[in-house]
Design a protein around this motif. Structure first.
Motif, PDB file in Angstrom:
ATOM      1  N   ASP A  14       0.919  -0.996  -0.074  1.00  0.00           N
ATOM      2  CA  ASP A  14      -0.137  -0.060  -0.203  1.00  0.00           C
ATOM      3  C   ASP A  14       0.638   1.163   0.083  1.00  0.00           C
ATOM      4  O   ASP A  14       1.578   1.624   0.877  1.00  0.00           O
ATOM      5  CB  ASP A  14      -1.028   0.090   1.161  1.00  0.00           C
ATOM      6  N   GLU A  15       0.962   2.127  -1.128  1.00  0.00           N
ATOM      7  CA  GLU A  15       1.629   3.172  -1.308  1.00  0.00           C
ATOM      8  C   GLU A  15       1.346   4.270  -0.043  1.00  0.00           C
ATOM      9  O   GLU A  15       2.360   4.878   0.467  1.00  0.00           O
ATOM     10  CB  GLU A  15       1.488   3.712  -2.584  1.00  0.00           C
ATOM     11  N   SER A  16       0.169   4.421   0.339  1.00  0.00           N
ATOM     12  CA  SER A  16      -0.047   5.451   1.253  1.00  0.00           C
ATOM     13  C   SER A  16       0.667   5.126   2.410  1.00  0.00           C
ATOM     14  O   SER A  16       1.332   5.814   3.335  1.00  0.00           O
ATOM     15  CB  SER A  16      -1.458   5.817   1.588  1.00  0.00           C
ATOM     16  N   VAL A  17       0.782   3.460   2.983  1.00  0.00           N
ATOM     17  CA  VAL A  17       1.405   3.170   4.117  1.00  0.00           C
ATOM     18  C   VAL A  17       2.993   3.353   3.974  1.00  0.00           C
ATOM     19  O   VAL A  17       3.479   3.907   4.796  1.00  0.00           O
ATOM     20  CB  VAL A  17       1.306   1.599   4.451  1.00  0.00           C
ATOM     21  N   ARG A  18       3.243   3.126   2.727  1.00  0.00           N
ATOM     22  CA  ARG A  18       4.829   3.470   2.574  1.00  0.00           C
ATOM     23  C   ARG A  18       5.515   4.953   2.596  1.00  0.00           C
ATOM     24  O   ARG A  18       6.377   5.231   2.779  1.00  0.00           O
ATOM     25  CB  ARG A  18       5.311   2.854   1.037  1.00  0.00           C
ATOM     26  N   GLU A  19       4.311   5.634   2.232  1.00  0.00           N
ATOM     27  CA  GLU A  19       4.579   7.354   2.446  1.00  0.00           C
ATOM     28  C   GLU A  19       4.517   7.853   3.771  1.00  0.00           C
ATOM     29  O   GLU A  19       5.180   8.471   4.545  1.00  0.00           O
ATOM     30  CB  GLU A  19       3.863   8.000   1.420  1.00  0.00           C
ATOM     31  N   ALA A  20       3.443   7.298   4.478  1.00  0.00           N
ATOM     32  CA  ALA A  20       3.066   7.948   5.868  1.00  0.00           C
ATOM     33  C   ALA A  20       3.805   7.272   6.863  1.00  0.00           C
ATOM     34  O   ALA A  20       4.488   8.042   7.772  1.00  0.00           O
ATOM     35  CB  ALA A  20       1.572   7.783   5.998  1.00  0.00           C
ATOM     36  N   ASP A  23       7.628   8.458   7.653  1.00  0.00           N
ATOM     37  CA  ASP A  23       7.808   9.864   8.316  1.00  0.00           C
ATOM     38  C   ASP A  23       7.615   9.796   9.609  1.00  0.00           C
ATOM     39  O   ASP A  23       8.195  10.445  10.465  1.00  0.00           O
ATOM     40  CB  ASP A  23       6.496  10.815   7.619  1.00  0.00           C
ATOM     41  N   SER A  36       7.980  -2.071  -1.524  1.00  0.00           N
ATOM     42  CA  SER A  36       6.741  -2.332  -1.869  1.00  0.00           C
ATOM     43  C   SER A  36       6.382  -3.676  -1.947  1.00  0.00           C
ATOM     44  O   SER A  36       5.124  -4.064  -2.081  1.00  0.00           O
ATOM     45  CB  SER A  36       6.479  -1.690  -3.324  1.00  0.00           C
ATOM     46  N   LYS A 106      -4.954  -2.139  10.936  1.00  0.00           N
ATOM     47  CA  LYS A 106      -4.891  -0.816  10.209  1.00  0.00           C
ATOM     48  C   LYS A 106      -6.085  -0.110  10.524  1.00  0.00           C
ATOM     49  O   LYS A 106      -7.129  -1.005  10.287  1.00  0.00           O
ATOM     50  CB  LYS A 106      -4.446  -0.537   9.074  1.00  0.00           C
TER      51      LYS A 106
END
Length: 124
Positions: A14-20, A23, A36, A106
């Motif tokens: 999940d790209e949103s998880v890999r971004e948030a 951080d 990914s 999640k």
């Protein structure tokens, strides 16, 4: 003198998880690498430096559980915190039984993530 930060690897399709998530982990003071897929993590140069793995259970190709098994077979004892969007109650006890430090559903809170990382670093 340089501060040595523990490396936490995030493996989630999940790209949103890999971004948030990276951080947030950096705010907590960790070094972070995000992948990914399980295959991308296995092909990376950071397996030996990874001190904790935050791993999605259900991913296309190799699942989080399969990655955990593969790392064990390679002699890599990296603590694992599983994360999942699937509220299947039978999964959590199974992954904990197989050695995971924690299993978070999640979306999870910052507090739950910190507690899971603490358990992983304590070697629970």
């Amino acid at each position: 003198m340089m501060e040595v930060r523990l490396l936490v690897a995030v493996v989630d399709d999940d790209e949103s998880v890999r971004e948030a998530l990276p951080d947030l982990l950096r705010e907590f003071g960790y070094a972070v690498r995000a992948f990914s897929s399980a295959q991308a993590f296995l092909a990376s140069d950071c397996i030996g430096q990874t001190k904790c793995l935050i791993l999605d259970i259900a991913m296309p190709g190799m699942s989080g559980l399969q990655l955990q098994r593969e790392l064990r077979q390679r002699g890599q004892a990296i603590p694992v915190v599983f994360i999942t969007a699937h509220a299947d109650e039978s999964v959590r006890p199974r992954v904990l039984e197989q050695g995971a430090a924690a299993c978070l559903l999640k979306p999870f809170s910052e507090e739950a993530l910190l507690a899971a990382l603490s358990a992983a670093f304590r070697g629970n």
